[in-house]
Design a protein around this motif. Sequence first.
Motif, mmCIF file in Angstrom:
data_model
loop_
_atom_site.group_PDB
_atom_site.id
_atom_site.type_symbol
_atom_site.label_atom_id
_atom_site.label_comp_id
_atom_site.label_asym_id
_atom_site.label_seq_id
_atom_site.Cartn_x
_atom_site.Cartn_y
_atom_site.Cartn_z
ATOM 1 N N LEU A 30 -18.830 8.665 13.443
ATOM 2 C CA LEU A 30 -18.548 7.311 13.921
ATOM 3 C C LEU A 30 -19.812 6.636 14.424
ATOM 4 O O LEU A 30 -20.004 5.438 14.232
ATOM 5 C CB LEU A 30 -17.489 7.352 15.030
ATOM 6 C CG LEU A 30 -16.076 7.715 14.577
ATOM 7 C CD1 LEU A 30 -15.166 7.892 15.786
ATOM 8 C CD2 LEU A 30 -15.526 6.668 13.636
ATOM 9 N N GLY A 31 -20.683 7.394 15.046
ATOM 10 C CA GLY A 31 -21.928 6.822 15.559
ATOM 11 C C GLY A 31 -22.948 6.530 14.478
ATOM 12 O O GLY A 31 -23.799 5.651 14.633
ATOM 13 N N CYS A 32 -22.871 7.233 13.376
ATOM 14 C CA CYS A 32 -23.884 7.076 12.328
ATOM 15 C C CYS A 32 -23.462 6.153 11.198
ATOM 16 O O CYS A 32 -24.302 5.474 10.621
ATOM 17 C CB CYS A 32 -24.242 8.441 11.745
ATOM 18 S SG CYS A 32 -25.144 9.469 12.889
ATOM 19 N N PHE A 33 -22.206 6.146 10.862
ATOM 20 C CA PHE A 33 -21.792 5.433 9.668
ATOM 21 C C PHE A 33 -20.986 4.174 9.952
ATOM 22 O O PHE A 33 -20.626 3.454 9.021
ATOM 23 C CB PHE A 33 -21.004 6.376 8.750
ATOM 24 C CG PHE A 33 -21.857 7.511 8.266
ATOM 25 C CD1 PHE A 33 -22.834 7.287 7.310
ATOM 26 C CD2 PHE A 33 -21.728 8.780 8.796
ATOM 27 C CE1 PHE A 33 -23.646 8.325 6.864
ATOM 28 C CE2 PHE A 33 -22.536 9.822 8.354
ATOM 29 C CZ PHE A 33 -23.496 9.585 7.391
ATOM 30 N N ALA A 34 -20.715 3.868 11.190
ATOM 31 C CA ALA A 34 -19.932 2.682 11.526
ATOM 32 C C ALA A 34 -20.778 1.408 11.513
ATOM 33 O O ALA A 34 -20.239 0.323 11.620
ATOM 34 C CB ALA A 34 -19.284 2.868 12.897
ATOM 35 N N PHE A 35 -22.066 1.530 11.368
ATOM 36 C CA PHE A 35 -22.940 0.366 11.474
ATOM 37 C C PHE A 35 -23.215 -0.339 10.147
ATOM 38 O O PHE A 35 -23.749 -1.440 10.121
ATOM 39 C CB PHE A 35 -24.282 0.769 12.088
ATOM 40 C CG PHE A 35 -25.128 1.606 11.164
ATOM 41 C CD1 PHE A 35 -26.012 1.017 10.286
ATOM 42 C CD2 PHE A 35 -25.015 2.982 11.178
ATOM 43 C CE1 PHE A 35 -26.777 1.783 9.431
ATOM 44 C CE2 PHE A 35 -25.771 3.759 10.320
ATOM 45 C CZ PHE A 35 -26.656 3.155 9.446
#
Length: 116
Positions: A30-35
């Motif tokens: 979630l922290g890496c690919f949500a952006f």
Amino acid sequence: GSLGLALWMMAYAWLENVGAVAVAMLVWGLGCFAFTSSQQARLAQSEPTLASASIALNSSSLYAGQALGAALGAALVAGAGYDSLGPTARVVASLALGCSLLADRALRQQTAAAHQ
């Protein structure tokens, strides 16, 4: 992203529980690919006439990074075992964050100089 990697390392090393590792990987993901979507929107907004090219280059960069990460991960597992993945990922993530901060600083200085 960094918090998720730390959780993953702790879950793998200390708990040795598949469920705990899965939850940690979820936090990391979630922290890496949500952006991605917000990053593409920012690219399109920054120069609308070049949006298709900038988004295509951004996507290609993401795919190249994923391929390089997979290759590095495979080499680490083959050469040093699974225990090397977490610490190496933290180093790579820290280097990426450092590069991002340097780029942001340079852009701010460039913008400030243009407004003087």
